[in-house]
Design a protein around this motif. Structure first.
Motif: not given
Ligand code: ATP
Ligand code: MG
Length: 253
Positions: A161-184
């Motif tokens: 989550x921290x890395x997504x947040x950091x990339x969303x701030x510095x490299x790619x404005x607005x990047x976010x976790x758009x979905x989470x799903x359970x497998x297996x």
């Protein structure tokens, strides 16, 4: 043709074996069956997505493209479903590209001439948070995280989550976790049910309703180079990935 939806989604979790590749392939195949134009990118040096489609040694791969030796060259799997393949050589890319200026943006640049042709571009990421994953995050609008409903499923999530947040701030404005799903997912196991509940509490907005159940057909299909819909259309795996894809289209339109 310009598609109305135009999403680039990185499917990522630095934990290994959680269903990233299985989900990239089968979400892609489900979206294709719904009439969407889909591009899959195998950004993992393990090349499991490429192998799952029976496409080993299909050059040029994403590796040559990242090195600047070729363009991204999608291979057609089915009408409306293309893939950019990977190769084991990609394992050298992290080191080889490490001193390249703008090294985080190489995939984004390579995708630029292509991505308006597709409704959905799905990037299968390696089980690490290195330069390849950062390239996926810099190119994507959203990150989708598959999680196994096992003990410690959420361990390491704060790092991701921290890395997504950091990339969303510095490299790619607005990047976010758009979905989470359970497998297996095994609904007979109390532990699985409890963990799935915890995941939904942890990601109230991001969690999809659909969980992908444990289904051996999902593990068998790649041995025939097929997605689940061609391998076992009546399986629970096909049912679940179709339901998940439906939720994804609802969320992204
Ligand atoms: P890696 O981190 O190594 O890239 P991954 O996150 O891409 O792994 P997969 O390769 O998709 O994970 O899945 C790991 C294994 O579990 C594979 O053998 C796959 O066939 C199997 N698998 C994935 N999802 C399911 C499921 N719902 N039911 C049964 N088996 C599954
Ligand atoms: Mg994988």
């Amino acid at each position: 043709m310009v598609n109305s939806v135009n999403m680039v989604i990185a499917i990522s979790n630095h934990k290994g074996g959680v269903g990233k590749t299985t989900s990239t392939l089968n979400i892609g195949a489900a979206l294709q069956r719904m009439g969407k134009k889909v591009l899959l990118i195998d950004l993992d040096p393990q090349a499991n997505l490429t192998q799952s489609l029976g496409l080993m040694d299909h050059a040029p791969t994403v590796y040559e493209a990242l090195r600047g030796e070729a363009k991204l060259e999608p291979v057609e799997v089915l009408p409306g479903l293309d893939v950019v393949t990977s190769t084991l050589d990609l394992s050298g890319a992290e080191v080889e590209l490490s001193s390249e200026p703008g090294r985080e943006y190489i995939l984004k640049e390579l995708l630029e001439p292509l991505h308006s042709r597709y409704s959905y571009v799905l990037i299968d990421s390696p089980p690490s948070l290195g330069l390849l994953t950062i390239n996926a995050f810099a190119a994507a609008q959203e990150v989708y995280i598959p999680l196994q409903a096992h003990y410690l499923a959420l361990q390491g999530m704060s790092k991701l989550q921290e890395i997504v947040e950091r990339v969303g701030k510095r490299l790619n404005k607005g990047l976010r976790i758009g979905g989470v799903f359970v497998t297996q997912y095994d609904q007979r196991k109390v532990l699985n049910r409890n963990v799935a509940e915890t995941i939904r509490e942890h990601f109230p907005a991001e969690a999809f309703k659909t969980a992908i159940r444990d289904n051996v057909a999902l593990a068998e299909a790649p041995t025939q180079g097929l997605d689940i819909f061609r391998y076992a259309p009546k399986s629970t795996g096909a049912e679940d990935y179709q339901a998940l894809a439906k939720e994804i289209t609802k969320r992204t339109t």
